[in-house]
Write an enzyme that holds these catalytic residues in place. Structure first.
Site, PDB file in Angstrom:
ATOM      1  N   HIS A  17     -91.398  35.907-115.644  1.00 32.84           N
ATOM      2  CA  HIS A  17     -90.727  34.936-114.773  1.00 32.84           C
ATOM      3  C   HIS A  17     -90.541  35.510-113.370  1.00 32.84           C
ATOM      4  O   HIS A  17     -90.797  34.834-112.371  1.00 32.84           O
ATOM      5  CB  HIS A  17     -89.340  34.562-115.316  1.00 32.84           C
ATOM      6  N   LYS A  41     -85.392  22.725-127.254  1.00 29.98           N
ATOM      7  CA  LYS A  41     -85.158  24.097-127.693  1.00 29.98           C
ATOM      8  C   LYS A  41     -83.808  24.200-128.384  1.00 29.98           C
ATOM      9  O   LYS A  41     -82.875  23.479-128.068  1.00 29.98           O
ATOM     10  CB  LYS A  41     -85.215  25.067-126.505  1.00 29.98           C
TER      11      LYS A  41
END
Length: 169
Positions: A17, A41
């Site tokens: 990331h 999620k």
């Protein structure tokens, strides 16, 4: 001013990331890294605010990066923030199909919004937050996977989960 938005769950933010953040920040005048709610999620390891703080910690040296969070539709968030581009990191071909579909939907909802795909650098192609959580559960050295600034926070949370008897799956 060209404003881009890099959305994700970032649970936790990984070296992959951070690599995408650095590269996107060098392309745009301003990059907003936005911790989004992902209904698909399971319960995140870190709260939304904890994830925001971790990202701020690992991007502190990048002056044109802003960190935010939102539970609204990404296309609407981008419109409200003046964003013209969504940045998405791609690890492998399997990421592309879903991300391409989302790019088309976002553009349909907000025609002024484009999506830019940045492929992960080779050393991060295999890296995901889920993989990092699994490795952390087994006390693997996380130096290659997580920014050093957040490893203590991550390890503390893993230990807390282990002591609480919560499953890592």
């Amino acid at each position: 001013m060209k404003i881009a938005i890099y959305p994700g769950s970032f649970d936790p933010v990984t070296n992959g990331h951070r690599n995408i953040i650095r590269r996107a920040a060098s392309i745009f005048d301003r990059l907003i890294v936005c911790v989004m709610v992902n209904a698909g999620k399971s319960k995140p390891m870190f709260s939304q605010q904890e994830r925001v703080e971790m990202i701020r910690k690992v991007t502190a040296e990048i002056p044109n990066v802003e960190v935010d969070c939102s539970d609204e539709l990404l296309a609407d968030y981008a419109r409200r923030k003046g964003g013209c581009v969504i940045v998405k990191g791609l690890r492998a071909g399997s990421d592309f199909e879903n991300e391409f579909q989302m790019a088309l939907i976002n553009h349909k909802i907000n025609p002024n919004l484009d999506t830019m795909f940045l492929t992960s650098e080779h050393q991060y192609m295999y890296l995901s937050s889920s993989t990092v959580k699994e490795l952390g559960w087994y006390d693997v050295d996380l130096g290659d996977f997580l920014p050093a600034e957040i490893i203590p926070d991550f390890q503390k949370r893993i230990q807390s989960l282990k002591l609480g008897g919560t499953s890592h799956a």
